[in-house]
Scaffold this active site. Structure first.
Site, mmCIF file in Angstrom:
data_model
loop_
_atom_site.group_PDB
_atom_site.id
_atom_site.type_symbol
_atom_site.label_atom_id
_atom_site.label_comp_id
_atom_site.label_asym_id
_atom_site.label_seq_id
_atom_site.Cartn_x
_atom_site.Cartn_y
_atom_site.Cartn_z
ATOM 1 N N LYS A 87 0.739 -1.232 0.073
ATOM 2 C CA LYS A 87 -0.033 0.041 0.115
ATOM 3 C C LYS A 87 0.958 1.310 0.132
ATOM 4 C CE LYS A 87 -4.309 1.390 2.698
ATOM 5 N NZ LYS A 87 -4.732 1.377 3.945
HETATM 6 C C1 E4P Z 1 -7.926 2.420 3.754
HETATM 7 O O1 E4P Z 1 -7.286 1.420 3.310
HETATM 8 C C2 E4P Z 1 -7.598 3.315 4.829
HETATM 9 O O2 E4P Z 1 -6.824 2.266 5.702
HETATM 10 C C3 E4P Z 1 -8.755 3.444 5.635
HETATM 11 O O3 E4P Z 1 -9.929 3.292 4.941
HETATM 12 C C4 E4P Z 1 -8.723 4.879 6.199
HETATM 13 O O4 E4P Z 1 -10.035 5.121 6.958
HETATM 14 P P1 E4P Z 1 -10.213 6.423 8.170
HETATM 15 O O5 E4P Z 1 -10.370 7.515 7.239
HETATM 16 O O6 E4P Z 1 -11.294 5.911 8.951
HETATM 17 O O7 E4P Z 1 -9.017 6.608 8.719
#
Ligand code: E4P
Length: 217
Positions: A87
């Site tokens: 990622k």
């Molecule tokens: C995506 O892969 C992220 O880990 C995640 O959805 C972030 O979400 P948040 O805005 O609740 O931190």
């Protein structure tokens, strides 16, 4: 639409897996830190523990923000387990890193996408997944679901194979909206997935049937 659970909490991953509808896991540095995971060895072991719990892809985010660190970390993460997806944030260095990994057939999830232009670059660089953030856009009075819909539409129109992960999901309603928008995947907190089950008429119906069942015994 596939379901990924967006957590590094092993108990939550087990619970989501037990529901029988889990297709994968996404994590990020905030989620890993929340579990108290620190140090290279613990981070690696934690990703291996997650991979042992689920059959699907597991997104593991690089911690570095410059190209060289992303490449070094991403290669180490990808070598850990065949289902690890590297990622990478949608920055200048991140897009270069996505291209590097896609040229080597290493799967990537291009994250922190807040605009259609970023989604275009992720797809052109060969990202396996692109993650538009729904909740964080809604937080600033923008329309996160609308971004998901536009990314899906443009990828379909131009034939990009990059899959859209609706991310930063906050509620069951977000999940349903992203389903209607055509997202390939929704990555969600377990609570949001469980929220899909909530309906007062289902609860009432179950209670009525239970009463009838008791009279039948
Ligand atoms: C995506 O892969 C992220 O880990 C995640 O959805 C972030 O979400 P948040 O805005 O609740 O931190």
């Amino acid at each position: 639409m596939k379901f990924f659970v967006d957590t590094a909490d092993l108990d939550q991953i087990r619970e989501a897996q037990a529901l029988g509808v889990l297709d994968g896991v996404t994590t990020n540095p905030s989620l890993m830190a929340r579990e108290g995971i620190c140090g290279t060895e613990n981070i690696r072991n934690h990703y291996l523990a997650i991979c042992a719990l689920v059959d699907g892809p597991v997104s593991a985010e690089v911690l570095g923000t410059d190209y060289d660190s992303m490449i070094r970390e991403g290669e180490e993460l990808a070598a850990l387990h065949p289902r690890i997806v590297v990622k990478v944030p949608c920055t200048r260095d991140g897009i270069r890193a996505v291209r590097y990994f896609s040229d080597r057939e290493i799967k990537t999830n291009c994250t922190l996408i807040f605009g259609l232009g970023q989604a275009l670059l992720a797809a052109k660089a060969g990202a396996t997944y692109a993650s538009p953030f729904v909740g964080r856009l809604d937080d600033i009075a923008s329309d996160g679901v609308e971004l998901v819909r536009r990314v899906v539409e443009v990828y379909d129109y131009y034939g990009y194979s990059t899959q859209v992960i609706a991310s930063s999901i906050r509620s069951a309603q977000h999940i349903v909206q992203c389903l209607e928008a055509g997202a390939d995947v929704a990555t969600c907190p377990l609570k949001a997935i469980e929220g899909l089950l909530d309906h007062p008429l289902t609860d009432k119906g179950v209670a009525l049937f239970a009463e009838a069942a008791a009279r039948m015994r």
